[in-house]
Design an enzyme around this catalytic site. Sequence first.
Site, PDB file in Angstrom:
ATOM      1  CE1 TYR A  50      -4.237   0.943  -0.378  1.00 56.94           C
ATOM      2  CE2 TYR A  50      -4.454  -1.231   0.609  1.00 56.94           C
ATOM      3  CZ  TYR A  50      -5.000  -0.182  -0.108  1.00 56.94           C
ATOM      4  OH  TYR A  50      -6.284  -0.252  -0.562  1.00 56.94           O
ATOM      5  CD  GLU A  52      -4.603   5.119   0.805  1.00 62.29           C
ATOM      6  OE1 GLU A  52      -4.389   5.565   1.936  1.00 62.29           O
ATOM      7  OE2 GLU A  52      -5.705   4.683   0.440  1.00 62.29           O
ATOM      8  CG  ASP A 196      -7.116  10.914 -24.114  1.00 65.76           C
ATOM      9  OD1 ASP A 196      -6.147  10.164 -24.303  1.00 65.76           O
ATOM     10  OD2 ASP A 196      -8.209  10.503 -23.669  1.00 65.76           O
ATOM     11  CB  THR A 222      -3.684   4.169 -22.432  1.00 61.70           C
ATOM     12  OG1 THR A 222      -3.365   4.206 -23.823  1.00 61.70           O
ATOM     13  CG2 THR A 222      -5.144   4.521 -22.232  1.00 61.70           C
ATOM     14  CE  LYS A 225      -6.025   2.407 -25.976  1.00 63.68           C
ATOM     15  NZ  LYS A 225      -6.752   3.447 -25.346  1.00 63.68           N
ATOM     16  NE  ARG A 231      -5.405  -3.743 -20.339  1.00 62.51           N
ATOM     17  CZ  ARG A 231      -5.914  -3.240 -21.457  1.00 62.51           C
ATOM     18  NH1 ARG A 231      -6.799  -2.262 -21.393  1.00 62.51           N
ATOM     19  NH2 ARG A 231      -5.587  -3.698 -22.642  1.00 62.51           N
TER      20      ARG A 231
END
Length: 421
Positions: A50, A52, A196, A222, A225, A231
């Site tokens: 974790y 954060e 984008d 992203t 691609k 991903r």
Amino acid sequence: MKLKNKDPKIYNLIRREVARQKEGLVLIPSENYASLEVLSAMATPLSNKYSEGYPQKRYYSGNKFIDEIESIAIERAKKIFKAQHANVQPHSGTQANEAVYLALLKPGDRVLALDLSAGGHLSHGAKINFSGRFYRFFHYGVNRKTELIDFDEVEKKALRYKPKLIIASTTSYSRKLDFKRFRAIADKVGAYLMADIAHIAGLIIAGLHPHPFPFADVVTTTTHKTLRGPRGGLILSKKRDRLDGSNLAQKIDRAVFPGTQGGPLEHVIAAKAVCFREAMEPGFLKYQKQIIKNSKAMVEVFKDQGFRVISNGTDNHLFVIDISPTGLSSLFIQQELEKVNIFVNRNMIPFDKRSAFDPSGIRMGTPAITTRGLKEKDCQEVAYLVCELIKNIKSASKKQKIKEKVKMICRKFPIYGNLRW
Ligand SMILES: Cc1ncc(COP(=O)(O)O)c(C=O)c1O
């Protein structure tokens, strides 16, 4: 592999999916084959942690090494995208966009983006998406004749609706985006400009598509691609807010965490760092050049075989063909192609009269087959196979022959070598 014995059901399905990927020709332009190095970074116990917060500002202890990994990912992202600031935590492209909207807009604020049927994305204001529900989106389209972005319409709508944000982006547009022109329009109405670049990130890094900086305030993408990483999503931005001089980088970071996400996926962030390093290698430029050559070579075949290509061609990794003259459903064509192990996706075309579920176009692209090693001639053979299938959609014997040919091409251009999962 332990999974084989411990959870044979899932193990077998993974194995079958990997076989499907190896034995099929992926023409879906948003998919690719990440390297084994990228995949192996993801399959690590980093997933257990974790984290954060951000490097040196975490809420949990034990982040010494995670901090180093995330800092490296940030520095590499800044370097390859020539960006002043990078946030590598967004879980996906949609989450990256969501965070940018939260950083720059208030609910109900106006945004101007490309229409879905002309090549926009769901997260650019579709009514069924959070973006279309929380913000007031207006859309521009393409010119009916040329099927290129209609900048007169962009400007007219910008002046009329006075958006706070203009989005320059596409998912199925095969031409170059003129970010400078978008900036000039945004300046006329005092709007932010977001690019984008989810689809074209790899081409931009390689210098094969105009760069969104210095024109855009924020860039989202992203990483899976043309960039060929894990991903995930990524936000790049200027440090200062152009409109009010405030700290834009901080606004973006706060919008990602705690604004829209909790703990970051540090195993994916490590894999992003690996893919950013890969993007610095000379082979990456060669790969991106080949993607475009292959895409153009395929378009020639479709045109030669009598298909109409939207905007009459391509400058990038993808193109869309209009299948309405065939009288066939694009959903049916997609399904029949899947039966011979060719994977495409049906797509709307500009001014489409049909629904998004069964539209008039088929979108194809070359990032994945180029990773396999296919060159122009090989891609033309693949394009012929697609044409053959569409023209002989009822012939079982033709389909069998096409399937055999697909098998041979996949064997000639293996992916992940002989590695078995
Ligand atoms: C332009 C654009 N933006 C955002 C996205 C969303 O990315 P993701 O599927 O990772 O949420 C996509 C995905 O296709 C896209 O094409």
